[in-house]
Design an enzyme around this catalytic site. Structure first.
Site, PDB file in Angstrom:
ATOM      1  N   LYS A 159       0.855  -1.188   0.000  1.00  0.00           N
ATOM      2  CA  LYS A 159       0.000   0.000   0.000  1.00  0.00           C
ATOM      3  C   LYS A 159       0.893   1.241   0.000  1.00  0.00           C
ATOM      4  CE  LYS A 159      -3.959   1.886   2.619  1.00  0.00           C
ATOM      5  NZ  LYS A 159      -4.851   1.632   3.773  1.00  0.00           N
ATOM      6  N   SER A 164      -9.611   1.401   2.821  1.00  0.00           N
ATOM      7  CA  SER A 164      -8.783   2.184   1.932  1.00  0.00           C
ATOM      8  C   SER A 164      -7.702   1.387   1.205  1.00  0.00           C
ATOM      9  CB  SER A 164      -8.109   3.322   2.716  1.00  0.00           C
ATOM     10  OG  SER A 164      -7.253   2.792   3.714  1.00  0.00           O
ATOM     11  N   SER A 203      -9.740  -1.071   6.972  1.00  0.00           N
ATOM     12  CA  SER A 203      -9.195  -0.816   5.637  1.00  0.00           C
ATOM     13  C   SER A 203      -8.452  -1.980   4.998  1.00  0.00           C
ATOM     14  CB  SER A 203      -8.277   0.406   5.665  1.00  0.00           C
ATOM     15  OG  SER A 203      -9.029   1.571   5.814  1.00  0.00           O
TER      16      SER A 203
END
Lengths: 104, 464
Positions: B65, B140, B164
């Site tokens: 990420k 996310s 997330s």
């Protein structure tokens, strides 16, 4: 508890955010919708945390250090963790627009 | 064939899987074409990879990420504020991956600074769900989940502040694990809400997500919240089974409004766990209904503080303007709509006159939520809930309604507030879309939820 456009402008100043008229209008509406939802917290009437906890929820968890003293980071010298280190200074990339050769 | 039959050792499994991974060139071709999912914000240059031939991840590509600091690749947090930023140091988890022989495939898309549940809040465009490109992948960590679901990589790292990792894993039909707060070092993870943030793993299977977690877990002197706890073998936990395990079903996670098809899949998952030897019983977590307001007060308060450093002096792409204050404001105009909204909310709840009404009350509520879990785990080993009230929703559906978007996290935020581990594992489909079951465990009890997830996964595999 509702907030006005003036409140939003003041919060924007505190947060160092420049907000144009459209943003103030939208944020006033959004924040009021969110705060209406958040106000349900006050219905709980919690004035004290649960008896067997301290203020932070994570205190209910077992002690992550297990009673063992960890190494004190302050005992490390910067050279032990600095990505780059030279003559007592951290070496970092030059900020945008700055030519490092001009400083020499 | 069940996963038990497949397991020889983690490294053998991943080596076999690694051989099926698409090459970086192929990923570039797919992500650069018209069919791009926009899962990656940066893809590694194949010529710069340093292949290792040893270690549990030898030769395996891992996606990261883009809020995890990585040398050699940009770290943007999905924000114009950090466009082109290259970290001068590397996150502890990245160092651990490299030492284990892993290859960094690239950096994945995310909601700006991790703020969102759909990956639509990225400054670099939304990621599409590989299952159905008209839907969001969740967020996310949507880029990481989409990259695993699309088969670009078998494993990826995400971060989980309110769900997330688990929610996008559920939306994309893969496995996501959020460990106990303190299990994985946050050194090099760009902060959103420091008391809630935790790096988690996403994998195509329970084994792969668990093995990756085992590799990145452990004490780190560079993170003062890192725990000095031994890390058990999560790989072994995958095949431990659930014989004698007591699984709690929290009634508050199954409200009357819950979609019957979602409820039916969870009921089936319960039956499968009972068939595998577990005992199931109802439990109550009475403060659950206050979790979302509590979370959005605390997370935004911490975010408003953490993001104050993006002023064009300390961090952030500076936007020149007349005078210092105007330069600050111009620079902070780089933030997107959702980030601004959360900074505003966080600043408000921390402001004079409102601090105790909001922040103080939320802290007390957080303690009550943690207390609920402590009481439940004195009776049961693991809790089973839906990961999300619905499967993936259409792109654009909730962008203009922040409260509706926030409610996407209703079943996941409690684990972050209490600091306990959670895992999402696929349990079937609703209308053709993947649905995840969430397993929650006691503090440091990752092995329990991995064992339950391994049993569930094995049960579903037996059907195929």
């Amino acid at each position: 508890m509702s907030i006005s456009a003036e409140d939003v402008k003041r919060i924007g100043e505190l947060a160092r955010l420049h907000l144009d008229t459209d943003e103030v209008e939208r944020l006033t509406s959004d924040l009021n919708a969110i705060l209406q939802h958040v106000d349900s917290l006050r219905d709980l009437g919690l004035t004290e945390p649960p008896e067997d906890s301290l203020q932070s929820g994570s205190r209910l968890a077992p002690d992550p250090q297990g009673g063992v003293e960890g190494p004190d980071k302050l005992h490390e010298t910067p050279v032990d963790f600095a990505p780059e280190w030279q003559e007592g200074f951290f070496i970092v990339p030059a900020p945008p627009g700055v030519n490092p050769s001009e400083d020499q | 064939m069940s996963i038990r039959d497949e397991v020889l050792s983690g490294s053998e499994i991943l080596d076999v899987r690694g051989s099926a991974v698409l090459s970086l060139d192929h990923i570039k071709e797919l992500e650069g074409g018209q069919e791009s999912l926009n899962a990656f914000l940066a893809i590694a240059d194949p010529e710069e990879l340093e292949p290792y031939d040893r270690g549990p991840l030898a030769g395996v590509m891992v996606a990261l990420k883009d809020n995890i600091c990585t040398k050699g690749l940009p770290t943007t947090c999905g924000s114009s504020m950090l466009k082109g930023y290259r970290s001068p140091y590397e996150a502890t988890v990245v160092k651990k991956l490299r030492r284990a022989g892993g290859l960094i495939a690239g950096k994945t898309n995310l909601d700006e600074f991790g703020m969102g549940s759909s990956t639509e809040n990225s400054a670099f465009g939304p990621t599409l769900n590989p299952v159905d490109r008209s839907l969001v992948p969740g967020g996310s960590s949507g880029g990481s989940a989409a990259a695993v679901a699309a088969g670009y990589v078998r494993v990826a790292l995400g971060s989980d502040t309110g769900g997330s990792v688990r929610q996008p894993a559920a939306f994309c039909g893969v496995v996501g694990i959020k460990p106990t707060y303190g299990r994985v070092s946050r050194y090099g993870l760009i902060a959103f809400a420091s008391s809630l943030d935790q790096i988690g793993t996403i994998g195509a299977t329970v084994l792969e997500a668990s093995l990756l977690l085992e590799i990145v877990s452990g004490y780190d002197a560079r993170d003062s919240t890192s725990a000095q706890k031994p890390v058990p073998s999560y790989k072994d936990a995958v095949v431990e089974g659930v014989e004698g395990m007591v699984i709690g079903i929290p009634t508050e996670y199954f409200p009357e409004q819950l979609d019957p098809s979602v409820r039916a899949l969870l009921d089936e998952a319960c039956e499968r766990l009972i068939d595998a030897g577990a005992e199931v019983r109802p439990v109550s977590l009475p403060h659950t209904e206050f979790a979302i307001p509590c979370y959005y007060v605390l997370a935004t308060a911490e975010a408003s503080s953490n993001l104050a450093r993006y002023d064009g002096v300390r961090f952030g792409v500076r936007v020149p303007a007349e005078g210092l204050e105007r330069m600050y404001e111009a620079t902070r105009g780089n933030f997107g709509t959702e980030v601004k909204r959360r900074i505003m909310l966080g600043t408000y709840v921390l402001s004079s006159g409102y601090y105790d009404a909001y922040y103080g009350t939320a802290q007390r509520t957080r303690a009550s939520i943690a207390h609920d879990f402590k009481a439940a785990f004195s009776e049961v080993d693991v809790l089973l809930t839906p990961t999300s009230p619905t499967p993936a929703f259409p792109l654009g559906e909730r962008v203009l309604d922040p409260v509706a978007m926030y409610l996407s996290d209703i079943f996941t935020v409690t684990a972050n507030l209490a600091g306990i581990p959670g895992l999402s594992v696929p349990i079937g489909t609703v209308g053709g879309l993947p649905l995840g079951a969430q397993l929650l465990g006691p503090w440091w009890g990752e092995n329990h939820i991995i064992a339950a997830a391994g049993a569930l996964e094995a049960s579903y595999k037996e059907d195929t």
